[in-house]
Scaffold this motif. Structure first.
Motif, mmCIF file in Angstrom:
data_model
loop_
_atom_site.group_PDB
_atom_site.id
_atom_site.type_symbol
_atom_site.label_atom_id
_atom_site.label_comp_id
_atom_site.label_asym_id
_atom_site.label_seq_id
_atom_site.Cartn_x
_atom_site.Cartn_y
_atom_site.Cartn_z
ATOM 1 N N GLN A 1 30.929 56.358 -24.255
ATOM 2 C CA GLN A 1 30.484 56.123 -22.884
ATOM 3 C C GLN A 1 30.258 54.629 -22.628
ATOM 4 O OE1 GLN A 1 30.269 57.970 -20.295
ATOM 5 N NE2 GLN A 1 30.516 60.049 -21.116
ATOM 6 N N LYS A 2 29.728 53.918 -23.620
ATOM 7 C CA LYS A 2 29.491 52.490 -23.428
ATOM 8 C C LYS A 2 30.810 51.748 -23.211
ATOM 9 C CE LYS A 2 26.890 48.564 -25.195
ATOM 10 N NZ LYS A 2 25.897 48.088 -26.195
ATOM 11 N N SER A 3 31.817 52.108 -24.006
ATOM 12 C CA SER A 3 33.133 51.468 -23.840
ATOM 13 C C SER A 3 33.680 51.729 -22.445
ATOM 14 C CB SER A 3 34.115 52.007 -24.900
ATOM 15 O OG SER A 3 33.660 51.691 -26.190
ATOM 16 N N ARG A 4 33.530 52.995 -21.984
ATOM 17 C CA ARG A 4 34.024 53.344 -20.653
ATOM 18 C C ARG A 4 33.262 52.576 -19.574
ATOM 19 N NH1 ARG A 4 34.838 53.621 -16.147
ATOM 20 N NH2 ARG A 4 35.175 55.414 -14.754
ATOM 21 N N PHE A 5 31.935 52.482 -19.697
ATOM 22 C CA PHE A 5 31.120 51.806 -18.691
ATOM 23 C C PHE A 5 31.441 50.311 -18.633
ATOM 24 C CE2 PHE A 5 27.399 49.409 -17.337
ATOM 25 C CZ PHE A 5 27.041 50.057 -16.156
ATOM 26 N N VAL A 6 31.476 49.691 -19.797
ATOM 27 C CA VAL A 6 31.709 48.235 -19.832
ATOM 28 C C VAL A 6 33.093 47.909 -19.279
ATOM 29 C CG1 VAL A 6 32.007 46.241 -21.356
ATOM 30 C CG2 VAL A 6 30.077 47.820 -21.725
ATOM 31 N N ALA A 7 34.083 48.716 -19.639
ATOM 32 C CA ALA A 7 35.441 48.468 -19.140
ATOM 33 C C ALA A 7 35.477 48.604 -17.618
ATOM 34 C CB ALA A 7 36.414 49.450 -19.791
ATOM 35 N N GLY A 8 34.845 49.641 -17.090
ATOM 36 C CA GLY A 8 34.833 49.846 -15.645
ATOM 37 C C GLY A 8 34.072 48.753 -14.917
ATOM 38 N N ALA A 9 32.941 48.334 -15.489
ATOM 39 C CA ALA A 9 32.124 47.307 -14.834
ATOM 40 C C ALA A 9 32.827 45.958 -14.830
ATOM 41 C CB ALA A 9 30.758 47.204 -15.532
ATOM 42 N N THR A 10 33.416 45.566 -15.960
ATOM 43 C CA THR A 10 34.101 44.261 -16.006
ATOM 44 C C THR A 10 35.311 44.258 -15.073
ATOM 45 O OG1 THR A 10 35.273 45.035 -17.992
ATOM 46 C CG2 THR A 10 33.334 43.646 -18.329
ATOM 47 N N ALA A 11 35.967 45.422 -14.946
ATOM 48 C CA ALA A 11 37.097 45.518 -14.009
ATOM 49 C C ALA A 11 36.633 45.305 -12.572
ATOM 50 C CB ALA A 11 37.778 46.880 -14.155
ATOM 51 N N ASN A 12 35.351 45.568 -12.298
ATOM 52 C CA ASN A 12 34.789 45.372 -10.951
ATOM 53 C C ASN A 12 34.089 44.028 -10.795
ATOM 54 O OD1 ASN A 12 35.664 47.842 -9.945
ATOM 55 N ND2 ASN A 12 33.819 48.924 -10.634
ATOM 56 N N GLY A 13 34.308 43.120 -11.798
ATOM 57 C CA GLY A 13 33.794 41.768 -11.659
ATOM 58 C C GLY A 13 32.443 41.510 -12.277
ATOM 59 N N VAL A 14 31.912 42.450 -13.013
ATOM 60 C CA VAL A 14 30.610 42.239 -13.670
ATOM 61 C C VAL A 14 30.849 41.547 -15.009
ATOM 62 C CG1 VAL A 14 28.538 43.364 -14.606
ATOM 63 C CG2 VAL A 14 29.671 44.301 -12.568
ATOM 64 N N GLU A 15 30.034 40.530 -15.331
ATOM 65 C CA GLU A 15 30.194 39.820 -16.603
ATOM 66 C C GLU A 15 30.006 40.794 -17.770
ATOM 67 O OE1 GLU A 15 27.585 36.516 -16.950
ATOM 68 O OE2 GLU A 15 28.196 35.615 -15.046
ATOM 69 N N LEU A 16 30.759 40.529 -18.850
ATOM 70 C CA LEU A 16 30.736 41.409 -20.012
ATOM 71 C C LEU A 16 29.324 41.561 -20.576
ATOM 72 C CD1 LEU A 16 32.244 43.077 -22.173
ATOM 73 C CD2 LEU A 16 32.592 40.947 -23.455
ATOM 74 N N SER A 17 28.636 40.416 -20.763
ATOM 75 C CA SER A 17 27.282 40.474 -21.342
ATOM 76 C C SER A 17 26.327 41.229 -20.423
ATOM 77 C CB SER A 17 26.765 39.060 -21.604
ATOM 78 O OG SER A 17 26.714 38.315 -20.378
ATOM 79 N N LYS A 18 26.497 41.060 -19.095
ATOM 80 C CA LYS A 18 25.629 41.740 -18.127
ATOM 81 C C LYS A 18 25.898 43.242 -18.137
ATOM 82 C CE LYS A 18 22.424 40.898 -15.049
ATOM 83 N NZ LYS A 18 21.150 40.291 -15.454
ATOM 84 N N ALA A 19 27.187 43.607 -18.198
ATOM 85 C CA ALA A 19 27.551 45.021 -18.246
ATOM 86 C C ALA A 19 26.980 45.674 -19.499
ATOM 87 C CB ALA A 19 29.067 45.186 -18.206
ATOM 88 N N ASP A 20 27.055 44.939 -20.594
ATOM 89 C CA ASP A 20 26.549 45.447 -21.867
ATOM 90 C C ASP A 20 25.034 45.671 -21.798
ATOM 91 O OD1 ASP A 20 27.579 45.902 -24.716
ATOM 92 O OD2 ASP A 20 25.769 44.704 -25.075
ATOM 93 N N SER A 21 24.285 44.704 -21.252
ATOM 94 C CA SER A 21 22.825 44.798 -21.191
ATOM 95 C C SER A 21 22.373 45.890 -20.201
ATOM 96 C CB SER A 21 22.207 43.450 -20.817
ATOM 97 O OG SER A 21 22.560 43.082 -19.498
ATOM 98 N N ILE A 22 23.132 46.042 -19.090
ATOM 99 C CA ILE A 22 22.776 47.064 -18.109
ATOM 100 C C ILE A 22 22.953 48.465 -18.712
ATOM 101 C CG2 ILE A 22 23.476 48.149 -15.928
ATOM 102 C CD1 ILE A 22 23.981 45.331 -14.850
ATOM 103 N N PHE A 23 24.016 48.665 -19.497
ATOM 104 C CA PHE A 23 24.206 49.967 -20.137
ATOM 105 C C PHE A 23 23.053 50.260 -21.093
ATOM 106 C CE2 PHE A 23 25.659 52.952 -23.320
ATOM 107 C CZ PHE A 23 26.321 53.900 -22.560
#
Length: 788
Positions: free
Chosen positions: A324-346
Motif C-alpha cells: 500500500q505504501k508503494s501504491r500511495f507514494v507512486a500515486g502522490a508523486t504522480a500528482n506533484g507531491v514531493e517523495l519525502s512528503k508523500a512518504d511522511s504523510i503515509f
C-alpha cells in the motif's frame, strides 16, 4: 462495486420493539429465507469441573471446592484454561495428588474443555437469503425462534448470507418515552427529529459535564474530557465520541485536539490541499474516512482502493502495508507531491489509522447523544422520569439518576398507592413521582392490579376501602409490608409501625370479606370493619406521621432512622425524609455548605461539612500507597471525596452514620473537575459532644396539633418531653423559649441537663408539638469551618 467483503449492517432500535423488526423482515422476505444465528456455548474449565464431576458421580461438595479454586480471570488470558489455572493456583495440583478421583476429573476436564456444550441464539444477528435458507446452511428450529442457522456467524457469512444486527438500544426507548411525556403535557407537536443542532443551552450543559443520563457522555472519564474540550458544535460531539477510547487517550491525540481547539497550539496541515479534510478535527487524523479521503485526493485512490487501504492499516499486516505504501507514494508523486512528503504523510496516516474511528458510526451515536442532551436541557423532568423508568429493575442506576435529580433541585415524591404509577412520572415543574415498579421485591403484575382498580373506581379512601376492593390475600402480606416500608401507604395517615402491626389482620379480613362476597354472604360481614374503625387506629397527627409510635401502647420496634434505613434498602434512596432531617441544628452549626453547592468552595481552604457516610472503596496507587474514594450524601446530592493514605481513618463509620468531614475543594487535575479532598471524618455525635454547651428548646404551647389549648394532652406531651430529658441526663444545660400567642417567654430549667446524643435528638424529633425546634449554644472552641 470494488468492495470484496460483504457489508455489515448494524441498526439500533428501541429495545421494546426490536421483536417487531424481526417479525417484519420475516414477513417481507419469507419465513424460509430469514434465520437467526446460532452461537455455541463452550465447556470452560470452571463449569466443566461441575458438569464432568456430576457424570463421574463425584460428590457436589468436592466438585464445588475444586471449581472454586479455578480463578475467574488470569492476566493476559482471554479464556481461563485448566493448564493456566494450575500454574497460578498450586492447590489444584495438591488436590489431584491427594485424591485419585480429583486427578481423574482434572484429566477429563483438560481433554474436554473448549468443546461445544450447548447452542443458543445470537443476541442480535439475523441472516437473509434470496431463496430457502436450507439451500445455504443447515438449520434448526424451536417453538418460538423460527429458523436458526447451525453455522456460527462467520461461517454463515462465508456461504454468502447477508448479516444484519438488529440491536435493542435502551437509549432509543428512553427518547421515545420522554417524547411521549412531552407531547402529553407540554408540546403536542414536539418532534425529536426537528430539534436544532446549534442549541447554546445544550453545549453549556455538556461543557459543564452535567451529563448524567446523556448517551455516551456520562462516565466520569468522559465528563473530565468534556470539561477540557468544551464542545461548541455538533462536530465536536462527534469528535468526543471518537476520541474517548484507549488508543487516542494514550497517544497524545486528545491533548493536541484540545490545545488546538482552544487556540493554545498552532494548527498544522501536512499539505494545504488537506485543510478541507482535516479542518473539523484541527489538523488531526481522527476518522477512517479522513484516511480514505486523503488517499483519494493525494494519490488518486478509487473508493474501493481507499477502503482496502483502511482495512490494511487497521490489520497492520506488514506485507500488505508495504504494498500500500508503494501504491500511495507512486500515486502522490504522480500528482506533484514531493517523495519525502508523500512518504511522511503515509507514515502519519498509518500511525493515526491505528486509532481511527469510523466517522459515520460516531456521527450516528453523536446525534443520539445530542438528542438526549437536548431533552435533558429543555425537558429535564420528562427525560429523567423516562430514563429511570427504563431502568426500573436496576437500582444502582435509579439511585444515580435520583442523585442527579437532587443536584438539579428536583423534588422526588415518595411512592403513594393513591397517586403513583408503575413508571416514574412528571408531577409538575421540577417534581417527579417515584415509580412503584422500582420498589425492590414487588412483582409488576400485583402493582398493575392495584392501579387498575384505583383508575377504575377512584382512590382508596382508607384501609377498609382497600381491603374490600382488592383481595389483599392475593396481593400478599410480604408485598404489603414492602409497600408500607417504602412509604406507599403513608397517605392513610397512620404510622408505619402501626400499619406493620395490623397488616396480618388486614389480610385476613380482606380474604374473609372476598370469600363471603363470592359466596353471596355479604350480610354476615358488613360490620366487620367499617369507617369508624379507621378513626380508632393510630392516626398520628404531626409533621411526619410515618415515624409516629402508633396508638395507645403500640411502640415502634425500630427507631425513625431505622425505618428510614428500611426505606432506603428497598427504594435505593431516602425519599420520604433524610437522616439529616433529624439533625437540622447540627447541619446549621457545623456545615459550611450543602453537597450540591460544594464546588463553590474551591480554593477556599479546609471547611467542615455534615453528611451521611454511605460507602468507601480503597485502591492502591501506582506507588503502592492506599487511596480511598468515600461516598457522602446529604439531602441535596452525593459527593465522592478523595482521601489519601495519611488521612484514611483507622475505622470507617457504619453505613448511614451522620459525620462531620473536614477537607477542601481543590482544582481538578489537568483541567478536570474539582475534587473534595477529605482530611478528617468525625462522628457527628462526637463533634456535638465536644462543642455543645447548652441547648434551647422552642415551642408553641397553645398549638399542640389537634388541641385548642394546652389541656391535659398538652401536659402529657410536656411530661413526655421531661421524661426524654431525664432518660438522657448529661452535662449540657437546657433552656426553653415558649411562644404563647404574641408573647415569647424564656424559661431556665436548672434541674435539667442532658447528653445531646443522636438518640436524644431522634426522640425529640417525633414529638407532635407545633413550632418545636432545638438550637445549640457552642463552647469557645475554634470553628470546624476555620483552618485548623
Amino acid at each position: 462495486p470494488e468492495r470484496v467483503s460483504m457489508p455489515d449492517f448494524d441498526v439500533d432500535f428501541c429495545q421494546d420493539r426490536r421483536d417487531e423488526v424481526i417479525q417484519y423482515v420475516t414477513r417481507k422476505y419469507g419465513a424460509e429465507n430469514v434465520a437467526q444465528i446460532t452461537t455455541f456455548g463452550k465447556m470452560l474449565a470452571k463449569a466443566a469441573v461441575r458438569d464432568i464431576g456430576r457424570v463421574m458421580e463425584i460428590g457436589y461438595t468436592k466438585c464445588d471446592r475444586i471449581a472454586k479454586l479455578i480463578p475467574n480471570k488470569i492476566p493476559d488470558k482471554s479464556v481461563v484454561k485448566l493448564k493456566d489455572a494450575m500454574e497460578v493456583e498450586p492447590r489444584l495440583a495438591e488436590e489431584a495428588g491427594r485424591d485419585d478421583a480429583v486427578a481423574g476429573l482434572l484429566e477429563m476436564v483438560g481433554a474436554l474443555e473448549g468443546l461445544s456444550r450447548h447452542t443458543s441464539v445470537h443476541a442480535a444477528g439475523i441472516v437473509m437469503s434470496d431463496g430457502p435458507m436450507v439451500d445455504y446452511v443447515p438449520v434448526y428450529t424451536t417453538d418460538v425462534d423460527g429458523l436458526i442457522t447451525q453455522y456460527e456467524m462467520k461461517m454463515a457469512e462465508k456461504v454468502g448470507l447477508v448479516k444484519f444486527d438488529f440491536l435493542g438500544l435502551k437509549t432509543l426507548t428512553v427518547i421515545d418515552r420522554a417524547v411521549k411525556l412531552i407531547r402529553a403535557s407540554k408540546k403536542p407537536e414536539f418532534n425529536i427529529d426537528r430539534i436544532p443542532l446549534e442549541d447554546p443551552a445544550v453545549y453549556r450543559m455538556v461543557s459543564a459535564a452535567h451529563t448524567v443520563g446523556v448517551f455516551q457522555l456520562e462516565g466520569s472519564g468522559m465528563q473530565q474530557l468534556l470539561v477540557k474540550v468544551k464542545p461548541s458544535t455538533f462536530e465536536d460531539i462527534i469528535a468526543v465520541v471518537a476520541l474517548f477510547r484507549p488508543g487516542p487517550l494514550g497517544s497524545g491525540m486528545v491533548d493536541d485536539f484540545i490545545e488546538r481547539k482552544h487556540g493554545r497550539q498552532r494548527i498544522d496541515y501536512p499539505l494545504p490541499q488537506l485543510e478541507s479534510i482535516l479542518k473539523e478535527t484541527y489538523g488531526i487524523i481522527l476518522y477512517q474516512e479522513q484516511v480514505q479521503n486523503t488517499a483519494a485526493r493525494l494519490a488518486s485512490y478509487s473508493l474501493g482502493e481507499a477502503d482496502l487501504l483502511r482495512r490494511a492499516m487497521g490489520k497492520k499486516n506488514p506485507e500488505e502495508m508495504a504494498a500500500q505504501k508503494s501504491r500511495f507514494v507512486a500515486g502522490a508523486t504522480a500528482n506533484g507531491v514531493e517523495l519525502s512528503k508523500a512518504d511522511s504523510i503515509f507514515d502519519l496516516m498509518a500511525k493515526f489509522a491505528e486509532y481511527g474511528f469510523n466517522k459515520s458510526h460516531s456521527a450516528a451515536y453523536g446525534l443520539v447523544s445530542y438528542q438526549t442532551a437536548y431533552l435533558k436541557a429543555h425537558f429535564p423532568e420528562e427525560y429523567m422520569a423516562a430514563i429511570m423508568t427504563c431502568d426500573l429493575d436496576k437500582t444502582d442506576k435509579v439511585v444515580r439518576y435520583l442523585s442527579e435529580c437532587r443536584r438539579m433541585k428536583f423534588k422526588v415524591l415518595p411512592p403513594d398507592i393513591n397517586r403513583s404509577h408503575i413508571e416514574f412520572d412528571v408531577v409538575g415543574k421540577a417534581s417527579i413521582g417515584f415509580g412503584l415498579g422500582a420498589i425492590k421485591g414487588i412483582g409488576i403484575a400485583v402493582l398493575e392490579d392495584l392501579i387498575k382498580e384505583r383508575e377504575a373506581s377512584g382512590k382508596f379512601q382508607n384501609l377498609t376501602d382497600l381491603a374490600q376492593r382488592v383481595n389483599l390475600h392475593r396481593v400478599g402480606k410480604k408485598t404489603l409490608e414492602l409497600l408500607i416500608q417504602a412509604g406507599a401507604l403513608d397517605g392513610f395517615d397512620m404510622s408505619r409501625p402501626h400499619l406493620m402491626g395490623i397488616v396480618g389482620d388486614l389480610v385476613k379480613f380482606s380474604e374473609t370479606y372476598h370469600g363471603a362476597k363470592n359466596a353471596g354472604q355479604m350480610g354476615l360481614f358488613d360490620g366487620m370493619m367499617n369507617d369508624d374503625d379507621d378513626d380508632d387506629v393510630a392516626k398520628v397527627g404531626h409533621e411526619n406521621p410515618a415515624w409516629g409510635p402508633g396508638p395507645g401502647n403500640v411502640k415502634p420496634a425500630l427507631t425513625p432512622l431505622e425505618w428510614l434505613a428500611l426505606e432506603k434498602k428497598i427504594l435505593g434512596v431516602y425519599v420520604s425524609a433524610h437522616p439529616l432531617d433529624f439533625y437540622r441544628e447540627d447541619v446549621r452549626m457545623f456545615s459550611k455548605s450543602r453537597l450540591a453547592d460544594v464546588e463553590q468552595l474551591t480554593g477556599k481552604g479546609p471547611v467542615g461539612l455534615v453528611a451521611v457516610f454511605q460507602a468507601v472503596q480503597e485502591r492502591l496507587t501506582k506507588t503502592g500507597n492506599r487511596m480511598a474514594y468515600v461516598t457522602l450524601e446529604d439531602d441535596s446530592s452525593e459527593l465522592e471525596a478523595l482521601c489519601f493514605s495519611r488521612d484514611i481513618p483507622e475505622q470507617y463509620p457504619v453505613q448511614g452514620a451522620p459525620v462531620v468531614v473536614i477537607g477542601s475543594m481543590s482544582e481538578g487535575f489537568n483541567g478536570g473537575p474539582a475534587r473534595f479532598k477529605l482530611e478528617r471524618m468525625i462522628p457527628l455525635e462526637q463533634v456535638r459532644a465536644e462543642r455543645v454547651q447548652g441547648i434551647e428548646m422552642r415551642m408553641q404551647l397553645n398549638s399542640v396539633k389537634g388541641l385548642d389549648s394546652v389541656g391535659a394532652n398538652g401536659r402529657d406531651l410536656l411530661q413526655r418531653l421531661k421524661e426524654i430529658c431525664n432518660m438522657h441526663k448529661g452535662s449540657v444545660a437546657v433552656n426553653f423559649k415558649l411562644q404563647m400567642n404574641d408573647v415569647e417567654i424564656a424559661v431556665a430549667a436548672p434541674d435539667l441537663s442532658v447528653d445531646v446524643t443522636d438518640a436524644f435528638l431522634e426522640q425529640l424529633s417525633v414529638l407532635p408539638i407545633d413550632g418545636f425546634a432545638v438550637s445549640y449554644k457552642l463552647g469557645n472552641k475554634p470553628s470546624l469551618n476555620a483552618k485548623g
